[in-house]
Scaffold this active site. Structure first.
Site, PDB file in Angstrom:
ATOM      1  N   HIS A  71      -4.319  -5.925  -4.019  1.00  0.00           N
ATOM      2  CA  HIS A  71      -3.742  -7.346  -4.700  1.00  0.00           C
ATOM      3  C   HIS A  71      -4.713  -7.722  -5.397  1.00  0.00           C
ATOM      4  O   HIS A  71      -4.525  -8.755  -6.415  1.00  0.00           O
ATOM      5  CB  HIS A  71      -3.242  -8.125  -3.445  1.00  0.00           C
ATOM      6  CG  HIS A  71      -4.604  -8.993  -2.751  1.00  0.00           C
ATOM      7  ND1 HIS A  71      -4.720  -8.497  -1.422  1.00  0.00           N
ATOM      8  CD2 HIS A  71      -5.312  -9.877  -3.001  1.00  0.00           C
ATOM      9  CE1 HIS A  71      -5.741  -9.222  -1.043  1.00  0.00           C
ATOM     10  NE2 HIS A  71      -6.052 -10.304  -2.121  1.00  0.00           N
ATOM     11  N   ASP A 116      -2.518  -2.131   1.103  1.00  0.00           N
ATOM     12  CA  ASP A 116      -3.197  -3.182   0.146  1.00  0.00           C
ATOM     13  C   ASP A 116      -4.571  -2.610   0.004  1.00  0.00           C
ATOM     14  O   ASP A 116      -5.545  -3.040   0.598  1.00  0.00           O
ATOM     15  CB  ASP A 116      -3.237  -4.439   0.780  1.00  0.00           C
ATOM     16  CG  ASP A 116      -3.771  -5.478  -0.151  1.00  0.00           C
ATOM     17  OD1 ASP A 116      -3.946  -5.153  -1.365  1.00  0.00           O
ATOM     18  OD2 ASP A 116      -4.248  -6.809   0.302  1.00  0.00           O
ATOM     19  N   SER A 210     -10.953 -11.464  -0.548  1.00  0.00           N
ATOM     20  CA  SER A 210     -10.066 -10.414  -0.602  1.00  0.00           C
ATOM     21  C   SER A 210     -10.905  -9.078  -1.017  1.00  0.00           C
ATOM     22  O   SER A 210     -11.528  -9.167  -1.859  1.00  0.00           O
ATOM     23  CB  SER A 210      -8.992 -10.912  -1.709  1.00  0.00           C
ATOM     24  OG  SER A 210      -8.030 -11.593  -0.971  1.00  0.00           O
TER      25      SER A 210
END
Length: 256
Positions: A71, A116, A210
């Site tokens: 992502h 992911d 992230s």
């Protein structure tokens, strides 16, 4: 209503996604309840940067391969990306390497956040030292409750615009996939078999973290992915499960 926080870090609260119908999640990602640290304690940690600004974290897999979250690499070109390695500070020090190419997992789904994970190939190889080291990929998942640590330069409170200049870390405990999907927590069926969770009271990853590393037993067990808010008591942080996705990382690193 709870916001689904996809731990991206590049921005404060851009919309992006996972389940409850009608609820669009935010791109987010930070270390909440953590402490300042130095790169020598987390020498596999890198800052993935878009146009020179910190966007996501990542982990050194080899001298020219970085593991991060899929992502983090949506709607972006390799030419706009660089990696800073070997520095406690995302904005200075260490070495900067341009990104030559990247590949997101072919099964990545922005709605469910399955798979992911992504692999980056650098345009030049990193020189290993006390501040730049590769980390091995987990071959199996640690036990539920096992000690782990997550690191990054993400914001330190949910929805914040600012990120710390110095690397932060927090100690957490592994929450197994089955436990995370159970009635003990609030996610239910949103937890899939490519995910693992981790939690500690008042501590979590959030905006800016992230793609960064979740480490237990000296190996990479997770990649910071998503969650409902940051450090919410009934919603552990959710990570891409490295043991499950290991074969994809290895084959992609060898072919990208």
């Amino acid at each position: 209503m709870l916001k689904i926080v996809i731990l991206l870090s590049a921005v404060v609260c851009a919309l992006g996604g996972t389940v409850p119908e009608g609820l669009l999640p935010q791109l987010d990602g930070r270390i909440v309840g953590g402490s300042a640290t130095t790169i020598s304690s987390f020498p596999w940690q890198i800052s993935l940067q878009r146009s020179g600004s910190h966007s996501c974290g990542g982990s050194v897999y080899s001298a020219n391969i970085i593991v991060t979250a899929a992502h983090c690499l949506q709607s972006v070109s390799a030419s706009s990306l660089q990696v800073r390695a070997g520095s406690t500070y995302w904005s200075s020090g260490g070495v900067v390497a341009k990104v030559a190419a990247f590949r997101n997992h072919e099964g990545y789904n922005a709605n469910t956040m399955v798979n992911d994970i992504a692999v980056i190939r650098l345009s030049s190889s990193l020189s290993f030292s006390s501040s730049i080291k590769a980390i091995a990929l987990a071959t199996y998942n640690p036990a539920n409750g096992a000690a782990a640590a997550v690191s990054g330069w993400g914001t330190q409170s949910s929805g914040s615009n600012s990120i710390p200049s110095q690397l932060q870390y927090v100690n957490v405990n592994i929450v197994s996939q089955s436990k995370c999907a159970s009635s003990a927590y609030g996610y239910g069926s949103e937890i899939r078999n490519t995910m693992i969770c981790a939690a500690a009271s008042g501590k979590d990853a959030c905006q800016g973290d992230s793609g960064g590393p979740l480490v237990s037993g000296g190996v990479l067990v997770g990649v910071v992915s998503w969650g409902y808010g940051c450090a919410y008591s009934n919603y552990p942080g959710v990570y891409a499960d490295v043991a499950v996705l290991r074969s994809w990382v290895i084959s992609t690193a060898n072919s990208i």
